[in-house]
Design a protein around this motif. Structure first.
Motif, PDB file in Angstrom:
ATOM      1  N   ARG A  60       0.825  -1.207   0.000  1.00 31.21           N
ATOM      2  CA  ARG A  60       0.000   0.000   0.000  1.00 31.21           C
ATOM      3  C   ARG A  60       0.861   1.259   0.000  1.00 31.21           C
ATOM      4  N   LYS A  61       1.928   1.253   0.767  1.00 30.10           N
ATOM      5  CA  LYS A  61       2.823   2.413   0.800  1.00 30.10           C
ATOM      6  C   LYS A  61       3.535   2.603  -0.535  1.00 30.10           C
ATOM      7  N   SER A  62       3.904   1.514  -1.184  1.00 33.94           N
ATOM      8  CA  SER A  62       4.520   1.622  -2.516  1.00 33.94           C
ATOM      9  C   SER A  62       3.562   2.286  -3.499  1.00 33.94           C
ATOM     10  N   LEU A  63       2.298   1.889  -3.463  1.00 37.46           N
ATOM     11  CA  LEU A  63       1.288   2.472  -4.345  1.00 37.46           C
ATOM     12  C   LEU A  63       1.115   3.965  -4.078  1.00 37.46           C
ATOM     13  N   GLU A  64       0.944   4.312  -2.831  1.00 36.28           N
ATOM     14  CA  GLU A  64       0.671   5.703  -2.497  1.00 36.28           C
ATOM     15  C   GLU A  64       1.863   6.607  -2.793  1.00 36.28           C
ATOM     16  N   LYS A  65       3.069   6.082  -2.666  1.00 36.30           N
ATOM     17  CA  LYS A  65       4.256   6.875  -3.002  1.00 36.30           C
ATOM     18  C   LYS A  65       4.208   7.332  -4.448  1.00 36.30           C
ATOM     19  N   HIS A  66       3.588   6.522  -5.299  1.00 40.19           N
ATOM     20  CA  HIS A  66       3.504   6.853  -6.728  1.00 40.19           C
ATOM     21  C   HIS A  66       2.104   7.321  -7.123  1.00 40.19           C
ATOM     22  N   ARG A  67       1.314   7.767  -6.154  1.00 44.04           N
ATOM     23  CA  ARG A  67      -0.001   8.371  -6.390  1.00 44.04           C
ATOM     24  C   ARG A  67      -0.942   7.403  -7.130  1.00 44.04           C
ATOM     25  N   ILE A  68      -0.896   6.159  -6.727  1.00 44.19           N
ATOM     26  CA  ILE A  68      -1.780   5.154  -7.317  1.00 44.19           C
ATOM     27  C   ILE A  68      -2.826   4.756  -6.278  1.00 44.19           C
ATOM     28  N   GLY A  69      -4.095   4.977  -6.606  1.00 41.65           N
ATOM     29  CA  GLY A  69      -5.174   4.570  -5.725  1.00 41.65           C
ATOM     30  C   GLY A  69      -5.336   3.068  -5.717  1.00 41.65           C
ATOM     31  N   TRP A  70      -6.101   2.573  -4.753  1.00 41.29           N
ATOM     32  CA  TRP A  70      -6.178   1.128  -4.573  1.00 41.29           C
ATOM     33  C   TRP A  70      -7.557   0.670  -4.090  1.00 41.29           C
ATOM     34  N   SER A  71      -7.804  -0.627  -4.295  1.00 41.72           N
ATOM     35  CA  SER A  71      -8.964  -1.303  -3.711  1.00 41.72           C
ATOM     36  C   SER A  71      -8.511  -2.705  -3.339  1.00 41.72           C
ATOM     37  N   PHE A  72      -8.393  -2.966  -2.040  1.00 48.16           N
ATOM     38  CA  PHE A  72      -7.916  -4.273  -1.601  1.00 48.16           C
ATOM     39  C   PHE A  72      -9.062  -5.278  -1.533  1.00 48.16           C
ATOM     40  N   TRP A  73      -8.682  -6.528  -1.334  1.00 52.07           N
ATOM     41  CA  TRP A  73      -9.619  -7.663  -1.417  1.00 52.07           C
ATOM     42  C   TRP A  73      -9.479  -8.519  -0.171  1.00 52.07           C
ATOM     43  N   PRO A  74     -10.597  -8.961   0.413  1.00 51.71           N
ATOM     44  CA  PRO A  74     -11.967  -8.486   0.261  1.00 51.71           C
ATOM     45  C   PRO A  74     -12.418  -7.778   1.537  1.00 51.71           C
ATOM     46  N   TYR A  75     -13.648  -7.323   1.549  1.00 50.36           N
ATOM     47  CA  TYR A  75     -14.217  -6.699   2.743  1.00 50.36           C
ATOM     48  C   TYR A  75     -14.517  -7.741   3.827  1.00 50.36           C
ATOM     49  N   LYS A  76     -15.115  -8.854   3.429  1.00 47.40           N
ATOM     50  CA  LYS A  76     -15.619  -9.813   4.428  1.00 47.40           C
ATOM     51  C   LYS A  76     -15.414 -11.239   3.949  1.00 47.40           C
ATOM     52  N   LYS A  77     -15.056 -12.124   4.895  1.00 51.41           N
ATOM     53  CA  LYS A  77     -15.071 -13.560   4.615  1.00 51.41           C
ATOM     54  C   LYS A  77     -15.048 -14.338   5.921  1.00 51.41           C
ATOM     55  N   MET A  78     -15.224 -15.631   5.809  1.00 51.75           N
ATOM     56  CA  MET A  78     -15.350 -16.494   6.979  1.00 51.75           C
ATOM     57  C   MET A  78     -13.997 -16.794   7.615  1.00 51.75           C
ATOM     58  N   ASP A  79     -13.899 -16.603   8.929  1.00 50.69           N
ATOM     59  CA  ASP A  79     -12.800 -17.112   9.749  1.00 50.69           C
ATOM     60  C   ASP A  79     -11.422 -16.801   9.153  1.00 50.69           C
ATOM     61  N   SER A  80     -11.127 -15.507   8.989  1.00 47.37           N
ATOM     62  CA  SER A  80      -9.868 -15.136   8.352  1.00 47.37           C
ATOM     63  C   SER A  80      -9.412 -13.760   8.826  1.00 47.37           C
ATOM     64  N   PRO A  81      -8.086 -13.564   8.991  1.00 52.84           N
ATOM     65  CA  PRO A  81      -7.570 -12.243   9.353  1.00 52.84           C
ATOM     66  C   PRO A  81      -7.292 -11.352   8.150  1.00 52.84           C
ATOM     67  N   SER A  82      -7.304 -11.905   6.938  1.00 50.61           N
ATOM     68  CA  SER A  82      -6.909 -11.133   5.752  1.00 50.61           C
ATOM     69  C   SER A  82      -8.121 -10.519   5.056  1.00 50.61           C
ATOM     70  N   CYS A  83      -8.864  -9.709   5.823  1.00 49.97           N
ATOM     71  CA  CYS A  83     -10.032  -9.005   5.316  1.00 49.97           C
ATOM     72  C   CYS A  83     -10.396  -7.941   6.344  1.00 49.97           C
ATOM     73  N   VAL A  84     -11.357  -7.106   6.014  1.00 45.98           N
ATOM     74  CA  VAL A  84     -11.793  -6.087   6.975  1.00 45.98           C
ATOM     75  C   VAL A  84     -12.618  -6.715   8.087  1.00 45.98           C
ATOM     76  N   ALA A  85     -13.650  -7.462   7.714  1.00 46.15           N
ATOM     77  CA  ALA A  85     -14.587  -8.039   8.692  1.00 46.15           C
ATOM     78  C   ALA A  85     -14.641  -9.547   8.510  1.00 46.15           C
ATOM     79  N   THR A  86     -14.581 -10.265   9.605  1.00 44.06           N
ATOM     80  CA  THR A  86     -14.636 -11.718   9.532  1.00 44.06           C
ATOM     81  C   THR A  86     -15.688 -12.254  10.489  1.00 44.06           C
ATOM     82  N   PHE A  87     -16.198 -13.436  10.156  1.00 45.40           N
ATOM     83  CA  PHE A  87     -17.232 -14.056  10.994  1.00 45.40           C
ATOM     84  C   PHE A  87     -16.886 -15.528  11.198  1.00 45.40           C
ATOM     85  N   PRO A  88     -17.310 -16.114  12.306  1.00 39.95           N
ATOM     86  CA  PRO A  88     -16.939 -17.502  12.608  1.00 39.95           C
ATOM     87  C   PRO A  88     -17.721 -18.511  11.787  1.00 39.95           C
TER      88      PRO A  88
END
Length: 427
Positions: A332-360
């Motif tokens: 993310r810092k590499s992108l912003e240094k070069h003024r590149i906007g972003w959309s990461f993946w994903p917002y939500k999924k089951m039982d995972s730390p690699s998202c914004v919101a997780t559920f059991p």
């Protein structure tokens, strides 16, 4: 003199009241306008920058609503049962087609609600990317027929986003015929989109219909025509020459009804290759790339930056993630240094730390997953012997619908911090 002084103070008091009234009116007007002033013009381009309606540079900071309008099995802890079609086949077997239809309708209502969209804004994002499956808009086996459900769902999420002050990018994740030949397009194992004139015409028709519907929307800022087209599989290189001509045809159809919105083009080879593109053919093109499981440093951006320099066009990183918080922060810092906007993946999924919101996981979910994976290729006789009961399966699905609601989700603070965001106090 006394009369003049009295008139002066009366006049001054009147002016103070007038100024106070003016301030109240201004504050009231701001209170009625969402954080993203969607009613004040279209997001556009200014050289190689995406520009806000007022003309200032706009850095997109977004999240993708993956697993909603095109569910992917891995986000529900399946492996081989990977696409919406395969997931639906499994549910039809376990609980029957009627119950499966009910589940998917309820799932789409529970998985993303107005509360989710408001939370995304509170967390500091300024946009959402909405991946969708074309089958929600037109049935695969009935060309020319349009379904209300997909349009209604998009209208709803766009309305919520407008209220929240979020921008929206529409992403055709699953195109007619499939643009990847993988589970992510819910297709049939080959990118038939590039083989079939009928599939191409259906893709063009759907984008034209969507553009007609959202042509006046300032909340919808762009149309991402195809997600990750043409993988880098052996023998698939023959499709690359067809990609830009198809993009051109879709864009020409969109421009017959909508001259204002951004058109977003993803490169070939999972959105990593811009060599398939020539000189830009429209004045409002944005080029998007994806980046997974590779170097997060600035070195990874060099080819995209060279393309931006050559043609003076904006770049947008439309998908990345599924990695450690440290990797995500570095990228993310590499992108912003070069003024590149972003959309990461994903917002939500089951039982995972690699998202914004997780559920059991539901309590008996592992039994469903185990059956689905272990007996996928077995005979019907063997499957009947080991199949979980419909009662247990319905209970697991109902529990999933409840647990997936935002009020039961946990916010992954490490993931947010890696994106330069944080959960508001008292959330």
């Amino acid at each position: 003199m006394v009369l003049q002084a009295t008139q002066f103070f009366h006049r001054e008091a009147f002016m103070k009241k007038l100024c106070a009234l003016g301030i109240l009116l201004i504050l009231f007007s701001f209170a009625c306008v969402p954080c993203f002033a969607a009613g004040h013009g279209f997001v556009s381009l200014k050289g190689a920058e995406i520009a806000a309606p007022g003309g200032s540079p706009l850095l997109l900071k977004g999240i993708s609503l993956g697993n909603w309008l095109l569910p992917e099995g891995y986000m529900l802890k399946f492996e081989e049962i990977s696409s919406p079609r395969l997931l639906n086949d499994l549910l039809c077997e376990l609980v029957g087609p009627g119950e499966a239809r009910r589940f998917w309708k309820d799932y789409r209502a529970a998985y993303i609600s107005k509360k989710d969209i408001m939370l995304i804004r509170k967390l500091g994002f300024n946009m959402i990317r909405v991946p969708f499956n074309y089958r929600l808009f037109t049935p695969e086996d009935h060309p020319g027929i349009w379904l209300d459900e997909g349009f209604t769902l998009l209208d709803q999420v766009v309305s919520w986003a407008q209220e929240a002050g979020l921008m929206v990018i529409l992403d055709m994740h699953g195109a007619p015929g499939g643009q990847t030949g993988e589970n992510i397009d819910d297709g049939w194992g080959t990118p038939w989109l590039f083989e079939s004139p009928e599939c191409q015409e259906r893709t063009i028709a759907l984008w034209k219909k969507l553009a007609e519907r959202y042509k006046a929307s300032r909340t919808v800022i762009g149309y991402e025509l195809l997600n990750e087209p043409v993988p880098d599989f052996e023998g698939y290189g023959r499709y690359e020459a067809s990609l830009e001509p198809l993009y051109r045809r879709i864009t020409e159809a969109i421009r017959t009804v909508d001259r204002d919105h951004l058109i977003i083009l993803g490169g070939s080879r999972w959105c990593t290759n811009f060599e398939c593109f020539g000189k830009p053919f429209d004045s409002k093109l944005v080029y998007t790339f994806h980046h997974y499981w590779a170097d997060p440093s600035e070195k990874s951006l060099q080819k995209a930056l060279a393309f931006r320099e050559k043609y003076g066009v904006p770049l947008w990183m439309g998908e990345s993630g599924e990695n450690t918080d440290q990797w995500i922060e570095a990228y993310r810092k590499s992108l912003e240094k070069h003024r590149i906007g972003w959309s990461f993946w994903p917002y939500k999924k089951m039982d995972s730390p690699s998202c914004v919101a997780t559920f059991p996981k539901p309590r008996v979910w592992e039994e469903l997953v185990s059956y689905a994976e272990k007996y996928r290729g077995a005979s019907w006789k063997e499957r009947r012997l080991h199949r979980p009961s419909p009662q247990m399966c319905r209970k697991a699905l109902d529990e999933l619908l409840e647990k997936a609601k935002v009020e039961h989700c946990i916010i992954n603070r490490g993931f947010l911090k890696a994106l330069g965001l944080e959960e508001p106090a008292g959330q």
